[in-house]
Design a protein around this motif. Structure first.
Motif, PDB file in Angstrom:
ATOM      1  N   ALA A 111       0.923  -1.530   0.263  1.00 57.54           N
ATOM      2  CA  ALA A 111       0.251   0.330   0.086  1.00 57.54           C
ATOM      3  C   ALA A 111       0.388   1.109   0.114  1.00 57.54           C
ATOM      4  O   ALA A 111       2.265   1.169   0.686  1.00 57.54           O
ATOM      5  CB  ALA A 111      -0.520   0.193   1.422  1.00 57.54           C
ATOM      6  N   PRO A 112       0.779   2.470  -0.450  1.00 59.62           N
ATOM      7  CA  PRO A 112       1.335   3.035  -0.739  1.00 59.62           C
ATOM      8  C   PRO A 112       1.279   4.193   0.404  1.00 59.62           C
ATOM      9  O   PRO A 112       0.335   4.126   0.994  1.00 59.62           O
ATOM     10  CB  PRO A 112       0.506   4.286  -1.448  1.00 59.62           C
ATOM     11  CG  PRO A 112      -0.609   3.933  -2.632  1.00 59.62           C
ATOM     12  CD  PRO A 112      -0.726   2.379  -1.778  1.00 59.62           C
ATOM     13  N   PRO A 113       2.918   4.280   1.773  1.00 60.30           N
ATOM     14  CA  PRO A 113       2.586   4.558   2.797  1.00 60.30           C
ATOM     15  C   PRO A 113       2.205   5.560   3.238  1.00 60.30           C
ATOM     16  O   PRO A 113       1.173   6.012   4.630  1.00 60.30           O
ATOM     17  CB  PRO A 113       4.323   4.686   2.843  1.00 60.30           C
ATOM     18  CG  PRO A 113       4.924   3.904   2.003  1.00 60.30           C
ATOM     19  CD  PRO A 113       3.550   4.000   0.827  1.00 60.30           C
ATOM     20  N   ASP A 114       2.129   6.671   1.921  1.00 60.56           N
ATOM     21  CA  ASP A 114       1.343   7.874   2.221  1.00 60.56           C
ATOM     22  C   ASP A 114      -0.326   7.833   2.466  1.00 60.56           C
ATOM     23  O   ASP A 114      -1.511   8.666   2.537  1.00 60.56           O
ATOM     24  CB  ASP A 114       1.683   8.990   1.239  1.00 60.56           C
ATOM     25  CG  ASP A 114       1.294   8.590   0.058  1.00 60.56           C
ATOM     26  OD1 ASP A 114       0.604   7.408  -0.334  1.00 60.56           O
ATOM     27  OD2 ASP A 114       0.243  10.003  -1.117  1.00 60.56           O
ATOM     28  N   LYS A 115      -0.515   6.551   1.813  1.00 62.90           N
ATOM     29  CA  LYS A 115      -2.558   6.714   2.009  1.00 62.90           C
ATOM     30  C   LYS A 115      -2.156   5.411   2.949  1.00 62.90           C
ATOM     31  O   LYS A 115      -4.085   5.425   3.064  1.00 62.90           O
ATOM     32  CB  LYS A 115      -2.562   6.030   0.587  1.00 62.90           C
ATOM     33  CG  LYS A 115      -2.193   7.800  -1.277  1.00 62.90           C
ATOM     34  CD  LYS A 115      -2.964   6.908  -1.414  1.00 62.90           C
ATOM     35  CE  LYS A 115      -2.659   7.686  -2.715  1.00 62.90           C
ATOM     36  NZ  LYS A 115      -2.871   7.346  -3.710  1.00 62.90           N
ATOM     37  N   LEU A 116      -1.653   5.411   3.759  1.00 63.49           N
ATOM     38  CA  LEU A 116      -1.925   3.629   4.006  1.00 63.49           C
ATOM     39  C   LEU A 116      -2.060   4.463   6.142  1.00 63.49           C
ATOM     40  O   LEU A 116      -0.943   4.937   6.644  1.00 63.49           O
ATOM     41  CB  LEU A 116      -1.026   2.055   4.381  1.00 63.49           C
ATOM     42  CG  LEU A 116      -1.076   1.773   5.453  1.00 63.49           C
ATOM     43  CD1 LEU A 116      -2.774   0.863   4.971  1.00 63.49           C
ATOM     44  CD2 LEU A 116       0.365   0.496   5.105  1.00 63.49           C
ATOM     45  N   LEU A 117      -3.072   3.940   6.486  1.00 68.48           N
ATOM     46  CA  LEU A 117      -3.258   3.866   7.967  1.00 68.48           C
ATOM     47  C   LEU A 117      -3.327   2.248   8.830  1.00 68.48           C
ATOM     48  O   LEU A 117      -4.434   1.600   8.524  1.00 68.48           O
ATOM     49  CB  LEU A 117      -4.316   4.471   8.739  1.00 68.48           C
ATOM     50  CG  LEU A 117      -5.562   4.559   9.841  1.00 68.48           C
ATOM     51  CD1 LEU A 117      -4.425   5.173  11.009  1.00 68.48           C
ATOM     52  CD2 LEU A 117      -6.487   5.088   9.924  1.00 68.48           C
ATOM     53  N   VAL A 118      -2.593   2.478   9.495  1.00 70.25           N
ATOM     54  CA  VAL A 118      -2.961   1.096  10.122  1.00 70.25           C
ATOM     55  C   VAL A 118      -3.636   1.414  11.770  1.00 70.25           C
ATOM     56  O   VAL A 118      -3.651   1.991  12.162  1.00 70.25           O
ATOM     57  CB  VAL A 118      -1.393   0.428  10.833  1.00 70.25           C
ATOM     58  CG1 VAL A 118      -1.551  -0.912  11.066  1.00 70.25           C
ATOM     59  CG2 VAL A 118      -0.800  -0.136   9.205  1.00 70.25           C
ATOM     60  N   TYR A 119      -4.285   0.517  12.140  1.00 66.56           N
ATOM     61  CA  TYR A 119      -5.486   0.731  12.956  1.00 66.56           C
ATOM     62  C   TYR A 119      -5.982  -0.421  13.453  1.00 66.56           C
ATOM     63  O   TYR A 119      -7.289  -0.957  12.790  1.00 66.56           O
ATOM     64  CB  TYR A 119      -6.579   0.881  12.132  1.00 66.56           C
ATOM     65  CG  TYR A 119      -7.794   1.865  13.118  1.00 66.56           C
ATOM     66  CD1 TYR A 119      -7.518   2.559  14.156  1.00 66.56           C
ATOM     67  CD2 TYR A 119      -9.556   1.672  13.091  1.00 66.56           C
ATOM     68  CE1 TYR A 119      -8.956   3.087  14.473  1.00 66.56           C
ATOM     69  CE2 TYR A 119     -10.051   1.433  14.019  1.00 66.56           C
ATOM     70  CZ  TYR A 119      -9.995   2.660  15.003  1.00 66.56           C
ATOM     71  OH  TYR A 119     -11.090   3.098  15.991  1.00 66.56           O
ATOM     72  N   LYS A 120      -6.203  -0.051  15.100  1.00 64.15           N
ATOM     73  CA  LYS A 120      -7.232  -1.329  15.961  1.00 64.15           C
ATOM     74  C   LYS A 120      -7.791  -0.769  16.311  1.00 64.15           C
ATOM     75  O   LYS A 120      -7.928   0.637  17.231  1.00 64.15           O
ATOM     76  CB  LYS A 120      -6.346  -1.542  17.393  1.00 64.15           C
ATOM     77  CG  LYS A 120      -4.610  -2.483  16.773  1.00 64.15           C
ATOM     78  CD  LYS A 120      -4.031  -2.492  18.127  1.00 64.15           C
ATOM     79  CE  LYS A 120      -2.723  -3.740  17.697  1.00 64.15           C
ATOM     80  NZ  LYS A 120      -1.715  -3.867  18.966  1.00 64.15           N
ATOM     81  N   VAL A 121      -9.161  -1.057  16.361  1.00 66.28           N
ATOM     82  CA  VAL A 121     -10.279  -0.177  17.039  1.00 66.28           C
ATOM     83  C   VAL A 121     -10.460  -0.455  18.096  1.00 66.28           C
ATOM     84  O   VAL A 121     -10.891   0.979  18.919  1.00 66.28           O
ATOM     85  CB  VAL A 121     -11.644  -1.553  16.321  1.00 66.28           C
ATOM     86  CG1 VAL A 121     -11.667  -2.236  17.414  1.00 66.28           C
ATOM     87  CG2 VAL A 121     -13.173  -0.673  16.227  1.00 66.28           C
ATOM     88  N   THR A 122      -9.547  -0.581  19.097  1.00 67.07           N
ATOM     89  CA  THR A 122      -9.634  -0.483  20.614  1.00 67.07           C
ATOM     90  C   THR A 122      -9.120   0.952  20.996  1.00 67.07           C
ATOM     91  O   THR A 122      -8.543   1.558  22.060  1.00 67.07           O
ATOM     92  CB  THR A 122      -7.986  -1.391  21.379  1.00 67.07           C
ATOM     93  OG1 THR A 122      -7.621  -1.700  20.486  1.00 67.07           O
ATOM     94  CG2 THR A 122      -9.238  -3.028  21.419  1.00 67.07           C
TER      95      THR A 122
END
Length: 187
Positions: A172-183
């Motif tokens: 994924a393009p790093p500038d468009k990626l969010l790694v997210y934990k719902v917590t």
């Protein structure tokens, strides 16, 4: 298309759906993909796709998530290159698999679901057009429900989960990626 959620099922996708809907986005989660786009997904999973297919399917949609979209996040992003990508994850692969097992056992133990399997042509159609082909793509098994009543390789499922996440992180393009934990919350 504004957001593609690339995380597997059972990574907080229902909570993300609720949050993004509250923020005013039009969200296509598994039910919309199965009921509204089932014929399209059947074609895609059997015969292939074009970028134009995804553009047509999601021209008036802001967010896609859950299966089968998470398996095709990269292809959907080609159709909508300005979209952001959220990789929703759990704290561990074991936590993710326990959540998946719990959902499958709950569904398989539900008499209404069993009844639909036998009496509802719509339910059978959804299973055949989206659920079963996606199970094969995501996990390499013909029917994800089999984990309820057959021995299965837990390590292989966790490996599929980790491999998917690693692939998204790498591609994924790093500038468009969010790694997210719902917590983490969503405010």
């Amino acid at each position: 298309m504004k957001v593609i959620v690339a995380g597997f099922s059972k990574t907080g996708t229902k909570t993300l759906n609720s949050a993004l809907t509250k923020l005013g986005y039009t969200v296509y989660d598994y039910p919309e993909n199965a009921f509204i786009l089932g014929d399209d997904w059947e074609k895609i999973q059997k015969y292939g796709w074009t970028t134009a297919d995804f553009k047509r399917m999601y021209e008036n949609v802001d967010v896609v998530m859950d299966a089968p979209c998470c398996c095709f996040w990269e292809e959907i992003h080609k159709a909508f290159p300005d979209a952001k990508i959220i990789l929703s994850i759990r704290d561990s692969d074991e936590q993710w698999l326990k959540s998946l097992e719990k959902q499958m056992l709950s569904s398989e133990g539900n008499w209404a679901v069993k009844l639909m399997t036998y009496l509802s042509p719509t339910y059978r159609s959804i299973m055949n057009k989206t659920a079963l082909p996606t199970s094969l793509i995501m996990f390499g098994v013909d029917d994800i429900r089999a984990i309820c009543y057959k021995p299965y390789n837990r390590d292989l499922f966790k490996l599929k989960y980790r491999a998917h996440n690693a692939y998204v992180l790498q591609n994924a393009p790093p500038d468009k990626l969010l790694v997210y934990k719902v917590t983490e919350g969503w405010e």
